[in-house]
Design a protein around this motif. Structure first.
Motif, mmCIF file in Angstrom:
data_model
loop_
_atom_site.group_PDB
_atom_site.id
_atom_site.type_symbol
_atom_site.label_atom_id
_atom_site.label_comp_id
_atom_site.label_asym_id
_atom_site.label_seq_id
_atom_site.Cartn_x
_atom_site.Cartn_y
_atom_site.Cartn_z
ATOM 1 N N PHE A 31 0.816 -1.250 0.028
ATOM 2 C CA PHE A 31 0.075 -0.016 -0.061
ATOM 3 C C PHE A 31 0.844 1.305 0.083
ATOM 4 O O PHE A 31 0.595 2.194 -0.605
ATOM 5 C CB PHE A 31 -0.874 0.033 1.125
ATOM 6 C CG PHE A 31 -1.816 1.142 1.118
ATOM 7 C CD1 PHE A 31 -3.154 1.087 0.469
ATOM 8 C CD2 PHE A 31 -1.670 2.267 2.037
ATOM 9 C CE1 PHE A 31 -3.981 2.086 0.353
ATOM 10 C CE2 PHE A 31 -2.423 3.475 1.972
ATOM 11 C CZ PHE A 31 -3.533 3.224 1.224
ATOM 12 N N SER A 34 2.572 1.467 -3.231
ATOM 13 C CA SER A 34 1.866 1.509 -4.519
ATOM 14 C C SER A 34 1.768 2.928 -5.537
ATOM 15 O O SER A 34 1.663 2.781 -6.552
ATOM 16 C CB SER A 34 0.412 1.315 -4.316
ATOM 17 O OG SER A 34 -0.113 2.279 -3.542
ATOM 18 N N GLU A 38 2.571 2.198 -9.263
ATOM 19 C CA GLU A 38 1.369 2.629 -10.399
ATOM 20 C C GLU A 38 2.136 3.496 -11.477
ATOM 21 O O GLU A 38 1.663 3.449 -12.365
ATOM 22 C CB GLU A 38 0.265 3.182 -9.671
ATOM 23 C CG GLU A 38 -0.593 2.505 -8.751
ATOM 24 C CD GLU A 38 -1.398 1.384 -9.565
ATOM 25 O OE1 GLU A 38 -1.666 1.597 -10.608
ATOM 26 O OE2 GLU A 38 -1.548 0.312 -8.854
ATOM 27 N N ALA A 90 -3.192 -5.684 -1.879
ATOM 28 C CA ALA A 90 -2.609 -4.219 -1.889
ATOM 29 C C ALA A 90 -2.608 -3.559 -3.373
ATOM 30 O O ALA A 90 -3.138 -2.602 -3.277
ATOM 31 C CB ALA A 90 -1.257 -4.170 -1.245
ATOM 32 N N THR A 94 -5.142 -1.045 -4.037
ATOM 33 C CA THR A 94 -4.981 0.556 -4.438
ATOM 34 C C THR A 94 -4.968 1.010 -5.530
ATOM 35 O O THR A 94 -4.680 2.048 -5.904
ATOM 36 C CB THR A 94 -3.423 0.609 -3.784
ATOM 37 O OG1 THR A 94 -2.484 -0.375 -4.730
ATOM 38 C CG2 THR A 94 -3.185 0.398 -2.406
ATOM 39 N N PHE A 97 -7.033 4.014 -5.714
ATOM 40 C CA PHE A 97 -6.592 5.237 -5.150
ATOM 41 C C PHE A 97 -5.777 6.089 -6.057
ATOM 42 O O PHE A 97 -5.527 7.150 -5.943
ATOM 43 C CB PHE A 97 -5.838 4.974 -3.934
ATOM 44 C CG PHE A 97 -6.766 4.474 -2.708
ATOM 45 C CD1 PHE A 97 -7.646 5.233 -2.025
ATOM 46 C CD2 PHE A 97 -6.660 3.128 -2.428
ATOM 47 C CE1 PHE A 97 -8.448 4.851 -1.049
ATOM 48 C CE2 PHE A 97 -7.521 2.579 -1.339
ATOM 49 C CZ PHE A 97 -8.438 3.408 -0.668
#
Length: 114
Positions: A31, A34, A38, A90, A94, A97
């Motif tokens: 998390f 991430s 990403e 996770a 995530t 988000f």
């Protein structure tokens, strides 16, 4: 928790088993890491979901294999499989988000979806 399934610190067993410890630790690391993941790697939702399903499957195989006496899992094997599951959850969660916004300010609010 069963002391044989938990790591101990200073002679005192942890409150969670080694698999759960791996899940919690990997989820936290996944998390927190991430945003970097990403931005550097593009993994679509279907692949993320398949990774989670695979992690669940290998954990289930390990649990059933141990329950039926086919093999005996260890603290380390539980920890590693917990890490795989925690990290996969996770990266799946995530994703929501840290979605990339592809809309420009000019088109924001002009699209209607029913």
């Amino acid at each position: 928790q069963d002391p044989f399934r938990s790591y101990s610190i200073g002679g005192v067993s942890m409150a969670v088993c080694s698999r759960c410890f791996g899940i919690y630790a990997a989820f936290a690391v996944g998390f927190l890491g991430s945003p970097i993941l990403e931005r550097s790697v593009s993994i679509n939702h279907k692949i993320r979901l398949n990774i989670v399903i695979g992690a669940i499957a290998i954990n289930a195989i390990d649990i059933f294999g141990n329950a039926f006496g086919i093999w005996v899992n260890t603290l380390e094997s539980r920890l590693i499989l917990g890490i795989i599951f925690g990290f996969s959850i996770a990266i799946l969660i995530t994703e929501e988000f840290f979605k990339r916004n592809t809309k420009s300010e000019d088109t924001y609010g002009t699209e209607f979806t029913a």
